[in-house]
Write a protein that holds these residues in place. Structure first.
Motif, PDB file in Angstrom:
ATOM      1  N   ARG A  48       0.844  -1.190   0.000  1.00  0.00           N
ATOM      2  CA  ARG A  48       0.000   0.000   0.000  1.00  0.00           C
ATOM      3  C   ARG A  48       0.879   1.240   0.000  1.00  0.00           C
ATOM      4  O   ARG A  48       1.941   1.271   0.633  1.00  0.00           O
ATOM      5  CB  ARG A  48      -0.952  -0.014   1.196  1.00  0.00           C
ATOM      6  N   ALA A  49       0.420   2.261  -0.714  1.00  0.00           N
ATOM      7  CA  ALA A  49       1.238   3.461  -0.893  1.00  0.00           C
ATOM      8  C   ALA A  49       1.573   4.115   0.442  1.00  0.00           C
ATOM      9  O   ALA A  49       2.680   4.616   0.645  1.00  0.00           O
ATOM     10  CB  ALA A  49       0.512   4.454  -1.806  1.00  0.00           C
ATOM     11  N   GLN A  50       0.626   4.087   1.366  1.00  0.00           N
ATOM     12  CA  GLN A  50       0.802   4.868   2.589  1.00  0.00           C
ATOM     13  C   GLN A  50       1.930   4.354   3.481  1.00  0.00           C
ATOM     14  O   GLN A  50       2.350   5.059   4.388  1.00  0.00           O
ATOM     15  CB  GLN A  50      -0.513   4.906   3.383  1.00  0.00           C
ATOM     16  N   ASN A  51       2.449   3.143   3.239  1.00  0.00           N
ATOM     17  CA  ASN A  51       3.562   2.634   4.035  1.00  0.00           C
ATOM     18  C   ASN A  51       4.900   2.764   3.325  1.00  0.00           C
ATOM     19  O   ASN A  51       5.861   2.089   3.685  1.00  0.00           O
ATOM     20  CB  ASN A  51       3.324   1.176   4.438  1.00  0.00           C
ATOM     21  N   LEU A  52       4.966   3.628   2.314  1.00  0.00           N
ATOM     22  CA  LEU A  52       6.217   3.861   1.589  1.00  0.00           C
ATOM     23  C   LEU A  52       6.668   5.305   1.798  1.00  0.00           C
ATOM     24  O   LEU A  52       5.850   6.232   1.710  1.00  0.00           O
ATOM     25  CB  LEU A  52       6.015   3.605   0.094  1.00  0.00           C
ATOM     26  N   SER A  53       7.970   5.488   2.011  1.00  0.00           N
ATOM     27  CA  SER A  53       8.469   6.851   2.198  1.00  0.00           C
ATOM     28  C   SER A  53       8.306   7.671   0.921  1.00  0.00           C
ATOM     29  O   SER A  53       8.214   8.898   0.983  1.00  0.00           O
ATOM     30  CB  SER A  53       9.929   6.825   2.651  1.00  0.00           C
ATOM     31  N   TYR A  57       5.629   8.219   4.159  1.00  0.00           N
ATOM     32  CA  TYR A  57       5.677   7.400   5.369  1.00  0.00           C
ATOM     33  C   TYR A  57       6.951   7.725   6.146  1.00  0.00           C
ATOM     34  O   TYR A  57       8.002   7.987   5.547  1.00  0.00           O
ATOM     35  CB  TYR A  57       5.677   5.928   4.971  1.00  0.00           C
ATOM     36  N   THR A  58       6.866   7.707   7.462  1.00  0.00           N
ATOM     37  CA  THR A  58       8.017   8.136   8.257  1.00  0.00           C
ATOM     38  C   THR A  58       9.122   7.078   8.308  1.00  0.00           C
ATOM     39  O   THR A  58      10.296   7.416   8.425  1.00  0.00           O
ATOM     40  CB  THR A  58       7.582   8.478   9.689  1.00  0.00           C
ATOM     41  N   ARG A  59       8.779   5.788   8.230  1.00  0.00           N
ATOM     42  CA  ARG A  59       9.829   4.771   8.205  1.00  0.00           C
ATOM     43  C   ARG A  59      10.397   4.645   6.786  1.00  0.00           C
ATOM     44  O   ARG A  59       9.646   4.599   5.809  1.00  0.00           O
ATOM     45  CB  ARG A  59       9.278   3.405   8.618  1.00  0.00           C
ATOM     46  N   PRO A  60      11.729   4.550   6.661  1.00  0.00           N
ATOM     47  CA  PRO A  60      12.328   4.422   5.322  1.00  0.00           C
ATOM     48  C   PRO A  60      12.215   2.992   4.800  1.00  0.00           C
ATOM     49  O   PRO A  60      13.191   2.257   4.731  1.00  0.00           O
ATOM     50  CB  PRO A  60      13.781   4.833   5.556  1.00  0.00           C
ATOM     51  N   THR A  61      11.009   2.616   4.406  1.00  0.00           N
ATOM     52  CA  THR A  61      10.754   1.254   3.933  1.00  0.00           C
ATOM     53  C   THR A  61      11.194   1.021   2.498  1.00  0.00           C
ATOM     54  O   THR A  61      11.217  -0.120   2.040  1.00  0.00           O
ATOM     55  CB  THR A  61       9.234   0.960   4.010  1.00  0.00           C
ATOM     56  N   TYR A 264       5.462  -6.124   8.536  1.00  0.00           N
ATOM     57  CA  TYR A 264       5.113  -5.782   7.141  1.00  0.00           C
ATOM     58  C   TYR A 264       6.113  -4.759   6.596  1.00  0.00           C
ATOM     59  O   TYR A 264       6.628  -4.911   5.477  1.00  0.00           O
ATOM     60  CB  TYR A 264       3.690  -5.241   7.137  1.00  0.00           C
ATOM     61  N   ASP A 265       6.421  -3.746   7.400  1.00  0.00           N
ATOM     62  CA  ASP A 265       7.364  -2.713   6.960  1.00  0.00           C
ATOM     63  C   ASP A 265       8.741  -3.308   6.676  1.00  0.00           C
ATOM     64  O   ASP A 265       9.420  -2.921   5.715  1.00  0.00           O
ATOM     65  CB  ASP A 265       7.477  -1.609   8.015  1.00  0.00           C
ATOM     66  N   LEU A 269      10.895  -3.385   3.064  1.00  0.00           N
ATOM     67  CA  LEU A 269      12.307  -3.046   2.879  1.00  0.00           C
ATOM     68  C   LEU A 269      13.035  -4.163   2.122  1.00  0.00           C
ATOM     69  O   LEU A 269      13.859  -3.895   1.240  1.00  0.00           O
ATOM     70  CB  LEU A 269      12.968  -2.776   4.235  1.00  0.00           C
ATOM     71  N   LEU A 270      12.727  -5.415   2.463  1.00  0.00           N
ATOM     72  CA  LEU A 270      13.351  -6.535   1.746  1.00  0.00           C
ATOM     73  C   LEU A 270      13.001  -6.480   0.260  1.00  0.00           C
ATOM     74  O   LEU A 270      13.832  -6.720  -0.614  1.00  0.00           O
ATOM     75  CB  LEU A 270      12.870  -7.871   2.330  1.00  0.00           C
ATOM     76  N   GLN A 271      11.739  -6.170  -0.013  1.00  0.00           N
ATOM     77  CA  GLN A 271      11.283  -6.044  -1.391  1.00  0.00           C
ATOM     78  C   GLN A 271      12.042  -4.947  -2.117  1.00  0.00           C
ATOM     79  O   GLN A 271      12.456  -5.103  -3.265  1.00  0.00           O
ATOM     80  CB  GLN A 271       9.805  -5.662  -1.363  1.00  0.00           C
ATOM     81  N   ASP A 272      12.222  -3.837  -1.406  1.00  0.00           N
ATOM     82  CA  ASP A 272      12.922  -2.700  -2.011  1.00  0.00           C
ATOM     83  C   ASP A 272      14.378  -3.058  -2.288  1.00  0.00           C
ATOM     84  O   ASP A 272      14.937  -2.639  -3.299  1.00  0.00           O
ATOM     85  CB  ASP A 272      12.821  -1.494  -1.067  1.00  0.00           C
TER      86      ASP A 272
END
Ligand code: ZN
Length: 497
Positions: A48-53, A57-61, A264-265, A269-272
């Motif tokens: 979901r878009a909202q969990n991406l910096s 999003y505040t966490r650098p996912t 999930y976050d 990051l692993l995906q990124d």
């Protein structure tokens, strides 16, 4: 490892003569023409878009995607066409909504076995156009529904996917990690003839449930402070199956939701990291000198934003359908676009960028390329369709209509659903009411969207069914149930979830 050499690979690869014939058919064959661009489509499953910096999003996912977004066109409000994997991907490959390509949730069980809708043999796909243009097609599906069985891989020269099989750790044999996808894919990329244009499709699946990031590395996102019961232990397994708890009528403690989001976050990051490695490999191989790269997602995920709603495969709420969409084109636009767009536009973006024959347009009207000067279609749809219910969302500007059609009550004189202004109510707060309780009496504004959806529903129902059917083995059914897609009551078939 099972790598699926498609029938096309058997036919095309060994024959130099066929390769020459394919080259001769290219619109790009003239020596003076520049070589056609590399085309890459990456879907980040369940992201979901909202969990991406990239989206604040505040966490650098997603450090890589964020850096790519600074060289790309970024869509602030992109929507998937539905809330689960298969029909959303078919929309990207066809340019059609699920109601038109027909691959929506219809499991049929008879004494003779089970069948499920898949991509129809006659359904035009963007991959077909790429084959006609002489492209080599490589693909990797990370989860169950992008496997060859469901039809999206039919045009690929090489396609890798999970092997399935039960008796593995939860979900383990039904999904590939991003690292595993890259391990299988990179040797294929290196072995390619560098003179032939490349289309690459990758579905990274790390973020999909179960939320089980590997524990053999450091954990970059601190656990929320309130998780005191976990302090002193780095063991995050097993994650509770929250959808199961909801089905049993149990409340989900907030600390478990926070834990699920932290896990999930980590998987985002692993995906990124996998995406970053893929980019680096393509760059090293010289494949990105002229390229169109589209990074998006097939759907999002719910973490209790609506009462008792976790996972996906549900109504098209914002967390389940608002997805990342980043389009990189060498020499192309670098900007951020507001206003709703759809992942349906992926297909026309590829055909227009390469000058290929267009695919059939949806009945709602042709859609613009995501690289167009104005790529906004004016409205975007999402739906969730089963034999019993049909829930459709229409986005126009910041307005959203969410209409519940209960199929068995289709003659109801008035629709039920929700009309929202997302600029005033981004959380879709219904004040404790259910969408099925809402709508009437209709305001004139609410009526506009309802009438558009009703008109489209009538046209969708007239559209020919373009889907095919595949038989599902009992093991396949159990595998889908293991992944949370089906419920299999003892001796009583299966229901959509
Ligand atoms: Zn998915």
């Amino acid at each position: 490892m099972v790598e699926i050499p498609s029938r096309r690979a058997v036919l095309r690869r060994p024959s130099f003569g066929r390769a020459l014939a394919a080259l001769a058919a290219l619109p790009f064959a003239a020596c003076s023409e520049p070589p056609p661009p590399t085309v890459v489509l990456v879907t980040l499953d369940t992201t979901r878009a909202q969990n991406l910096s990239t989206y604040g999003y505040t966490r650098p996912t997603d450090p890589f995607l964020r850096s790519l977004s600074e060289r790309s066109r970024v869509f602030e409000r992109a929507y998937s066409t539905t809330t689960w994997t298969l029909p959303s991907h078919v929309s990207m490959f066809t340019g059609l909504p699920p109601a038109e390509h027909g691959v929506w949730f219809r499991l049929e069980q008879t004494d003779g076995g089970s069948s499920f809708p898949v991509v129809g043999a006659q359904q035009p796909l963007v991959t077909e156009r790429l084959v006609e243009a002489g492209y080599t097609l490589l693909g990797a599906g990370g989860g169950p529904f992008t496997r060859s069985l469901y039809g999206l891989a039919r045009d690929f020269d090489w396609f890798t996917e999970p092997e399935g099989g039960l008796g593995q750790p939860a979900g383990g044999s039904w999904q590939l990690t991003g690292a595993e996808i890259n391990r299988r894919l990179f040797p294929e990329l290196r072995a390619l003839d560098g003179d032939r244009p490349l289309f690459l499709f990758v579905n990274y699946f790390d973020a999909h449930a179960p939320y089980d990031p590997p524990q053999d590395r450091s954990y970059p996102f601190p656990l929320p402070g309130e998780l005191s019961f976990l302090q002193g232990s780095r063991t995050l397994h097993p994650m509770p199956d929250m959808t199961e708890w909801v089905a049993q009528g149990q409340a989900i403690p907030p600390e478990f939701i926070a834990l699920a989001v932290a896990n999930y976050d980590q998987e985002l990051l692993l995906q990124d990291e996998a995406l970053a490695a893929l980019w680096a490999e393509l760059e090293r191989l010289g494949r990105l000198r002229d390229a169109l790269v589209i990074v998006t997602a097939d759907h999002g995920e719910m973490f209790g934003e609506q009462p008792d709603r976790f996972g996906h495969s549900d109504r098209p709420w914002e967390p389940a359908t608002r997805v990342p969409l980043v389009v990189y084109r060498t020499g192309g636009p670098v900007d951020r676009i507001d206003g709703p767009v759809s992942v349906q536009q992926v297909a026309v973006t590829i055909t227009e960028a390469l000058g290929l024959a267009p695919l059939p347009a949806p009945v709602g009207g042709a859609l613009p390329s995501l690289l167009a000067e104005d790529p906004r279609p004016g409205e975007a749809f999402a739906e969730m369709h089963t034999p019993d219910t049909w829930v459709a969302a229409l986005h126009r500007g910041r307005e959203k209509w969410l209409v519940d059609w209960v199929v068995e009550r289709r003659e109801l004189p008035e629709p039920t659903g929700v009309w929202l202004d997302l600029s005033l109510n981004p959380a879709e707060d219904l004040g404790g009411r259910e969408p099925l309780e809402m709508f009437p009496p209709l305001s004139p504004a609410a009526e506009r969207g309802w009438r558009r959806l009703a008109e489209l529903r009538g046209r969708w129902e007239q559209a020919p069914d373009r889907s095919g059917r595949a038989s599902l083995s009992p093991e396949e059914l159990r595998g889908l149930a293991q992944m949370g897609y089906l419920e299999l009551p003892v001796g009583d078939g299966a229901a959509g979830k």
